[in-house]
Design a protein around this motif. Sequence first.
Motif, PDB file in Angstrom:
ATOM      1  N   CYS A  29     -22.817  11.765  63.147  1.00 33.06           N
ATOM      2  CA  CYS A  29     -23.103  11.928  64.481  1.00 33.06           C
ATOM      3  C   CYS A  29     -22.277  12.991  65.150  1.00 33.06           C
ATOM      4  O   CYS A  29     -22.639  13.098  66.377  1.00 33.06           O
ATOM      5  CB  CYS A  29     -23.486  10.697  64.998  1.00 33.06           C
ATOM      6  SG  CYS A  29     -21.937  10.243  65.282  1.00 33.06           S
ATOM      7  N   GLY A  32     -19.080   4.683  64.205  1.00 36.32           N
ATOM      8  CA  GLY A  32     -17.602   5.607  64.192  1.00 36.32           C
ATOM      9  C   GLY A  32     -17.017   5.987  62.945  1.00 36.32           C
ATOM     10  O   GLY A  32     -16.150   6.452  63.109  1.00 36.32           O
ATOM     11  N   VAL A  33     -17.642   5.620  61.904  1.00 38.27           N
ATOM     12  CA  VAL A  33     -16.941   5.925  60.738  1.00 38.27           C
ATOM     13  C   VAL A  33     -17.459   6.978  59.623  1.00 38.27           C
ATOM     14  O   VAL A  33     -16.448   7.942  59.468  1.00 38.27           O
ATOM     15  CB  VAL A  33     -16.783   4.547  59.891  1.00 38.27           C
ATOM     16  CG1 VAL A  33     -16.033   4.803  58.639  1.00 38.27           C
ATOM     17  CG2 VAL A  33     -16.260   3.600  60.567  1.00 38.27           C
ATOM     18  N   CYS A  34     -18.648   7.263  59.895  1.00 34.94           N
ATOM     19  CA  CYS A  34     -19.183   8.100  58.860  1.00 34.94           C
ATOM     20  C   CYS A  34     -19.231   9.620  59.207  1.00 34.94           C
ATOM     21  O   CYS A  34     -19.176  10.286  58.431  1.00 34.94           O
ATOM     22  CB  CYS A  34     -20.681   7.849  58.596  1.00 34.94           C
ATOM     23  SG  CYS A  34     -21.758   8.246  59.756  1.00 34.94           S
ATOM     24  N   GLY A  35     -18.948   9.771  60.507  1.00 32.54           N
ATOM     25  CA  GLY A  35     -19.119  11.310  61.308  1.00 32.54           C
ATOM     26  C   GLY A  35     -20.375  12.054  61.063  1.00 32.54           C
ATOM     27  O   GLY A  35     -20.259  13.199  61.618  1.00 32.54           O
ATOM     28  N   GLY A  50     -25.476   7.740  60.848  1.00 37.59           N
ATOM     29  CA  GLY A  50     -25.240   7.285  59.552  1.00 37.59           C
ATOM     30  C   GLY A  50     -24.619   5.685  59.791  1.00 37.59           C
ATOM     31  O   GLY A  50     -24.771   4.888  58.492  1.00 37.59           O
ATOM     32  N   CYS A  51     -24.014   5.494  60.809  1.00 39.88           N
ATOM     33  CA  CYS A  51     -23.333   4.117  60.720  1.00 39.88           C
ATOM     34  C   CYS A  51     -23.271   3.394  62.257  1.00 39.88           C
ATOM     35  O   CYS A  51     -23.254   2.199  62.264  1.00 39.88           O
ATOM     36  CB  CYS A  51     -21.777   4.014  60.353  1.00 39.88           C
ATOM     37  SG  CYS A  51     -20.502   4.962  61.258  1.00 39.88           S
ATOM     38  N   GLU A  52     -23.301   4.242  63.158  1.00 39.03           N
ATOM     39  CA  GLU A  52     -23.256   3.833  64.569  1.00 39.03           C
ATOM     40  C   GLU A  52     -21.987   2.768  64.743  1.00 39.03           C
ATOM     41  O   GLU A  52     -21.833   2.153  65.723  1.00 39.03           O
ATOM     42  CB  GLU A  52     -24.486   3.001  64.821  1.00 39.03           C
ATOM     43  CG  GLU A  52     -25.700   3.873  65.246  1.00 39.03           C
ATOM     44  CD  GLU A  52     -26.963   2.946  65.694  1.00 39.03           C
ATOM     45  OE1 GLU A  52     -27.409   3.430  66.728  1.00 39.03           O
ATOM     46  OE2 GLU A  52     -27.183   2.109  64.846  1.00 39.03           O
ATOM     47  N   CYS A  73     -22.156   8.576  68.414  1.00 38.90           N
ATOM     48  CA  CYS A  73     -22.546   7.051  68.347  1.00 38.90           C
ATOM     49  C   CYS A  73     -21.571   6.350  69.261  1.00 38.90           C
ATOM     50  O   CYS A  73     -21.547   5.049  69.390  1.00 38.90           O
ATOM     51  CB  CYS A  73     -22.633   6.657  66.701  1.00 38.90           C
ATOM     52  SG  CYS A  73     -21.187   6.457  66.053  1.00 38.90           S
ATOM     53  N   ARG A 117     -17.901  11.741  68.195  1.00 37.38           N
ATOM     54  CA  ARG A 117     -18.862  10.944  67.525  1.00 37.38           C
ATOM     55  C   ARG A 117     -19.929  10.492  68.612  1.00 37.38           C
ATOM     56  O   ARG A 117     -19.339   9.732  69.391  1.00 37.38           O
ATOM     57  CB  ARG A 117     -18.206   9.764  66.888  1.00 37.38           C
ATOM     58  CG  ARG A 117     -17.292  10.276  66.032  1.00 37.38           C
ATOM     59  CD  ARG A 117     -16.725   9.509  64.657  1.00 37.38           C
ATOM     60  NE  ARG A 117     -16.317  10.499  63.854  1.00 37.38           N
ATOM     61  CZ  ARG A 117     -16.043  10.579  62.716  1.00 37.38           C
ATOM     62  NH1 ARG A 117     -15.930   9.410  62.075  1.00 37.38           N
ATOM     63  NH2 ARG A 117     -15.294  11.644  62.051  1.00 37.38           N
TER      64      ARG A 117
HETATM   65  S1  FES Z   1     -22.951   7.466  63.085  1.00 39.48           S
HETATM   66 FE1  FES Z   1     -21.256   7.202  61.739  1.00 39.48          FE
HETATM   67  S2  FES Z   1     -19.952   7.677  62.948  1.00 39.48           S
HETATM   68 FE2  FES Z   1     -21.442   7.998  64.341  1.00 39.48          FE
END
Ligand code: FES
Lengths: 789, 158
Positions: free
Chosen positions: B49, B44-47, B40-42, B61, B59
């Motif tokens: 992955c 490290g914020v959205c979680g 979702g973000c690559e 990503c 994570r």
């Molecule tokens: S893709 Fe969002 S935390 Fe890894």
Amino acid sequence: MSTRSFGQPIKRNEDARLLQGKALFVDDVELPRLLHAAFVRSPHAHARIRGIDTSAAKKRAGVVAVYTAADLGDYWKPGPLLLPPPPIEGVVFNERTQVPLVKDKVRHAGEPVVLVIAEDRYIAEDAAGDVVVDYEALPAVVDLEKARDAKTGFVHDDLKTNVAAHVRQTKGDYAKAVAGAACVIKRRFLYDRGTSLPIETRGVVAQWDGKADRLTVWDTTQAPVFIRNGLAAMLNLSERQVRVIAPFIGGGFGPKIMMFYPEEVLLPWAAMKLDRPIKWIEDRFEHFFATTHERGQLHDAEIALSKDGRIIGVKDVFLHDTGAYDPYGLTVPINSQCTLLGPYIVPNYDSTFTALFTNKPIVTPYRGAGRQHGVFVMERLLDIAARELKMDRAEIRRINFIPPDAFPYDNQIIYQDFAPLVYDSGNYQPILDKALKAIGYKQFLEEQPALRAAGKHQGIGLVCYVEGTGIGPYEGAKVQVQGSGKVSLATGIGTQGQGHYTSFAQIVADQVGVAVTDVDVVTGDTDQFYWGAGTFASRGAVVAGNAVNDAAKVVRQKILRTAAEHFECAEEDLALSNGAVSVVGVPGKTVKLGVLADEANPMRGAVKPGTEPGLEATSYFGPEMGATAAGIHAMIVEVDPETCTLEIKKYVVVHDCGTVINPLILAGQIHGGVAQGVGNAFYEQLVFDDRGQLLNASLADYLIPTALDVPRMTLDHTVTPSPLNPLGIKGAGEAGAIPVGPLFAQAIEDALGLPGQGVELNEIPLSPSRLWELAGALAKIDTSATRVR
Amino acid sequence: MSHKVSLTVNGTAHTREVEARLLLSDFLRHDLGLTGTHVGCEHGVCGACTILLDGVPVRSCLMFAAQINGKSITTVEGLSADGKLSPLQEAFRDAHGLQCGYCTPGILTTMTAFLAETPKPSEGDIREALSGNLCRCTGYQNIVDAVKLAAERMSAKP
Ligand code: FES
Ligand code: FES
């Protein structure tokens, strides 16, 4: 109709797949020989392109193609205008739609300039970094008032103005009526919104099959049928040659319906040209620029009232930021203009808006779609009026409600669907009564002085809204009994988490007497269902839901007819249940639906003239106008005056969306809407500098609410069925998100006693730091009680 | 330059050559075809992955595939066996703890580890543990309730 599952909190059919990681999302599509795309995007918000050098990128190993606007030839065309302006007298509308790749001038940061295609995404991004673009930066048009006054140049030079649209709508004669008012309140309001930020970004996979002469596109779109039709036209194919699939979509909330994003137009073209499938998945940084936003409006508004608090009229003049292009027409500002009126009798209304082009990403509807802005203005005006007139906040709302016997109620202006703004039905007083009771309004007001004395800064808020939902034009559905005895249902809309696989299945299950889990729902595949408009404006359940119901009813008739022949009995003697038809009162006389489906499709003999093979029906539904839902949100909040952080003590939503198909899914929709409203009210803001640069384009800097920020909500409902559709449904997708801004402003003001100190919160979003700025000077006075504690 | 990695994912051993810069999330999704892990973000914020690396949520990503030689990973695909939902997954279905389902795999892995450590969590514990995973659809309330329900059911079982 049996009411076995309709109205019940049925668990969702789609969950097992989603929970095990088995559902197909666009980025999960893998194909042989798949290529990957990346884009070179402008770092400037406003700039002329002097030259592009792609030579190094083309030389990189693994790069298959590099395209600039010049390479597109005749295919380079501005995108379509999705919605022309409504037929309002004197409307000014300047159509300027987005382009696939920038040719001469960049109009917002992140606009795509070059498309790179390579063997994998890593190489594509490396090659995008090899491209050298020579930009001549221009001063950016960012501020709305400056854009209007054209102090910083033009976004579209040929227009010689930044005005995208100008619309005035009136009802009665405000100028005349205001003379008789006992109280007139004028204020300036700023309402800004952010980006919808689905956790899944956008993505497209395009595959050309030269042998079959067909194009298949997997797309994170909310409107697959329109994408199919548009792509066919652009690529000189017939619609039948194009299949668009919107598989599982990781949240949409509006922007995924913006049609013909550059990537949607370019990937299919390149896939045909290269004769290889191509995938593009937006990364989160791109998402902040490449996917549409909803942003700010600046309102100069006034309300005129009688001395007993009755609304005489409202006048509003506002500026609307439409971004660099306006492909979605006037939907957002028209929604603001119309929804401002709320559940109230407003005899005189004079509303004018000017939509302005700015050097910022495009603005299109995001959950609520401009309704927030209007509701904020009206609810804040009423709060201020209540104060001036020394009235109770709930009371001033109650006395202005449209009474239940006044429906259908004509507001005498035009809505976004081009139809007159007529509320089909409603009954607002019971909503208010329930909300006051659930939040404990009277009790809180009684306790508030003691809380204050104890150093607790608690406040209460209560706001009302209506929502035009379920607009046309139409949707369709095809229901078919399979040989297996399962029932399939296909509809043209896409689904992004709203539970359509279950709510539509419930409708079918009840009509044809099968279990909800035996109805297999397909949405968003143009090969499965040809016609439709899309998922927007809280219309899926209303419009598609009624088409599903109608088709299922026809299939029910066909089942009964076939079974009557099977048993050589009258249809009246038959009952449908458990996936079978039985002769009532004759044990053992039962036939399964699958058997009847086969009998209705004989291998020999003849299907009788005037009949059709199979147990199948297709129906369409198009409401004459939208159904108006309504609701009230109330909350009790405690503010820490030193840190300006909030603790929401209680949050209540009472909502009327007519007949409810599945209360579990409905509650989920409301919860999610409120969460986005909370984000809008207190956390989320797209921060642009004066060069049009977005300063917080990451999830670390653009804060969406977490599990610690969204309160537990108490929900309640009233039911006023819509007379506009047989199921009586009104939409519910956006209701949670709409009134949260004014609720926060009102409750926080109340908690800190701000109005008594000459401070009003007339802007959204707030945040701890903004609240500190606005109320900070007062914090000295206000925290004394805290210190005593 | 490529690296050889051997690892176990959901009980199956794999050995692959990977480029040094290949993200673990891309490796799982595109090299191993385990697309249940979402991105979702690559950053490290959205979680979304989140996977379990030797039982601990991380994570994917924020890691390179080359870093995981010799390790054991569980993804969402490994939480259920033979199509039978785990008690946590079952509770998510019962409590309507998901809508679009995009955040769900990361939340399930994170909460699986959380419940192993905290079998009787309070609502505050759950919200705290969830706060590193973003969900844009549900408003979290039903996720919190699902985790609570799972904890109750799991501790009721001997
Ligand atoms: S893709 Fe969002 S935390 Fe890894
Ligand atoms: S269910 Fe959609 S992001 Fe969580």
